[in-house]
Motif scaffolding. Sequence first.
Motif, PDB file in Angstrom:
ATOM      1  N   SER A 150       0.835  -1.197   0.000  1.00  0.00           N
ATOM      2  CA  SER A 150       0.000   0.000   0.000  1.00  0.00           C
ATOM      3  C   SER A 150       0.871   1.249   0.000  1.00  0.00           C
ATOM      4  CB  SER A 150      -0.879  -0.001   1.261  1.00  0.00           C
ATOM      5  OG  SER A 150      -1.514   1.246   1.412  1.00  0.00           O
ATOM      6  N   GLY A 151       0.412   2.239  -0.738  1.00  0.00           N
ATOM      7  CA  GLY A 151       1.113   3.526  -0.721  1.00  0.00           C
ATOM      8  C   GLY A 151       0.493   4.481   0.286  1.00  0.00           C
TER       9      GLY A 151
ATOM     10  N   ARG B 228      -2.479   3.852   6.273  1.00  0.00           N
ATOM     11  CA  ARG B 228      -2.447   2.398   6.555  1.00  0.00           C
ATOM     12  C   ARG B 228      -1.148   2.032   7.270  1.00  0.00           C
ATOM     13  NH1 ARG B 228      -5.369   1.594   1.102  1.00  0.00           N
ATOM     14  NH2 ARG B 228      -7.463   1.783   1.935  1.00  0.00           N
TER      15      ARG B 228
ATOM     16  N   LYS C 178      -4.771  -5.617  -6.145  1.00  0.00           N
ATOM     17  CA  LYS C 178      -3.594  -5.047  -5.461  1.00  0.00           C
ATOM     18  C   LYS C 178      -2.654  -6.175  -5.009  1.00  0.00           C
ATOM     19  CE  LYS C 178      -5.906  -0.772  -3.979  1.00  0.00           C
ATOM     20  NZ  LYS C 178      -6.357   0.102  -2.864  1.00  0.00           N
TER      21      LYS C 178
ATOM     22  N   LYS D 102     -11.859   8.521  -4.662  1.00  0.00           N
ATOM     23  CA  LYS D 102     -11.067   9.758  -4.518  1.00  0.00           C
ATOM     24  C   LYS D 102     -11.538  10.759  -5.566  1.00  0.00           C
ATOM     25  CE  LYS D 102      -7.080   6.931  -3.552  1.00  0.00           C
ATOM     26  NZ  LYS D 102      -5.925   6.352  -4.209  1.00  0.00           N
TER      27      LYS D 102
HETATM   28  C1  LIG Z   1     -12.977   8.110   4.302  1.00  0.00           C
HETATM   29  C2  LIG Z   1     -11.487   8.274   4.479  1.00  0.00           C
HETATM   30  C3  LIG Z   1     -10.581   7.717   3.575  1.00  0.00           C
HETATM   31  N1  LIG Z   1      -9.231   7.884   3.738  1.00  0.00           N
HETATM   32  C4  LIG Z   1      -8.262   7.324   2.796  1.00  0.00           C
HETATM   33  C5  LIG Z   1      -7.858   5.877   3.092  1.00  0.00           C
HETATM   34  C6  LIG Z   1      -7.229   5.438   1.784  1.00  0.00           C
HETATM   35  O1  LIG Z   1      -5.826   5.754   1.837  1.00  0.00           O
HETATM   36  C7  LIG Z   1      -7.923   6.314   0.743  1.00  0.00           C
HETATM   37  C8  LIG Z   1      -8.773   5.496  -0.219  1.00  0.00           C
HETATM   38  O2  LIG Z   1      -8.006   5.056  -1.289  1.00  0.00           O
HETATM   39  P1  LIG Z   1      -7.559   3.547  -1.514  1.00  0.00           P
HETATM   40  O3  LIG Z   1      -7.588   3.294  -2.981  1.00  0.00           O
HETATM   41  O4  LIG Z   1      -8.318   2.629  -0.614  1.00  0.00           O
HETATM   42  O5  LIG Z   1      -6.053   3.519  -0.995  1.00  0.00           O
HETATM   43  P2  LIG Z   1      -4.769   4.334  -1.468  1.00  0.00           P
HETATM   44  O6  LIG Z   1      -4.772   4.564  -2.950  1.00  0.00           O
HETATM   45  O7  LIG Z   1      -4.632   5.550  -0.587  1.00  0.00           O
HETATM   46  O8  LIG Z   1      -3.601   3.354  -1.053  1.00  0.00           O
HETATM   47  P3  LIG Z   1      -3.232   1.888  -1.655  1.00  0.00           P
HETATM   48  O9  LIG Z   1      -4.224   1.552  -2.746  1.00  0.00           O
HETATM   49  O10 LIG Z   1      -1.840   2.026  -2.172  1.00  0.00           O
HETATM   50  O11 LIG Z   1      -3.333   0.976  -0.466  1.00  0.00           O
HETATM   51  O12 LIG Z   1      -8.764   7.235   1.468  1.00  0.00           O
HETATM   52  C9  LIG Z   1      -8.749   8.605   4.834  1.00  0.00           C
HETATM   53  O13 LIG Z   1      -7.525   8.756   4.988  1.00  0.00           O
HETATM   54  N2  LIG Z   1      -9.624   9.128   5.738  1.00  0.00           N
HETATM   55  C10 LIG Z   1     -10.975   9.014   5.620  1.00  0.00           C
HETATM   56  O14 LIG Z   1     -11.724   9.528   6.490  1.00  0.00           O
END
Ligand SMILES: Cc1cn([C@H]2C[C@H](O)[C@@H](COP(=O)(O)OP(=O)(O)OP(=O)(O)O)O2)c(=O)[nH]c1=O
Length: 221
Positions: A7-8, A12, A51, A94
């Motif tokens: 994960s980036g 996490r 992933k 996102k």
């Molecule tokens: C709803 C919510 C989401 N998030 C973040 C968590 C995840 O990092 C992101 C959702 O995107 P993801 O695609 O789940 O994750 P990522 O792209 O950041 O990381 P990877 O795929 O490499 O594991 O939104 C918060 O940090 N706080 C919040 O309140």
Amino acid sequence: MDIILASGSPRRRELLARAQLDFSVLRVDIDETQYDNESPKDYIERMVAMKAEAAIQQLNEAFKTNKDTRAHHLIVLTADTIGVLADGQTILVKPIDREHAYSMWQQMSDSVHEVWTAVQATQIALRPNNANTASNEPAYQIVNQQQITERTDVRFIPLTPAMMSDYWDSGEPTDKAGGYGIQGLGAAWVSRINGSYTNVVGLPLAQTLALIKSLTDVSDR
Ligand SMILES: Cc1cn([C@H]2C[C@H](O)[C@@H](COP(=O)(O)OP(=O)(O)OP(=O)(O)O)O2)c(=O)[nH]c1=O
């Protein structure tokens, strides 16, 4: 067993670090586009599986080039977080730009949405024959895998255009599902949650640790 968090997401990493486990991090990049008519369940389960596949491919390529292997047995952890509106169908990802964020926030304003995080733990092992350099087979094979999906209800206060504009300008929403971070400025928009807080931030910690334990318990038997 060694753990790789594929994960980036800095969130996490920080959450898993709180469990005081040893783990390493591998970045994965996949196409996160939703298929037409794909349900939230199908989408999120596909994301964590893809992933994991991408991470295993990277490990196999690294092994092929330098024979460098971290361990014979590894657990690869992958996660994906989405918002789901009360209709049970609309996925919040996102935001791609300001307009996209505004359109999600208008639907979340003064109502409850769910945040879902799926986590996949994939146990992989080095094939016994990979000392043989002539082998073209992937070095790591999947031994076992399990997925969980945790859901948390989140209620937002009524949002005004000025609040949305200020929040977008803060830069915080861009890399977060639903365009907010409950752990940051976004907390001011959340009047109530029902369920796991760490799940909203991106990794349901207690459930993830239980998942790792169930996989390691099986392999110890
Ligand atoms: C709803 C919510 C989401 N998030 C973040 C968590 C995840 O990092 C992101 C959702 O995107 P993801 O695609 O789940 O994750 P990522 O792209 O950041 O990381 P990877 O795929 O490499 O594991 O939104 C918060 O940090 N706080 C919040 O309140």
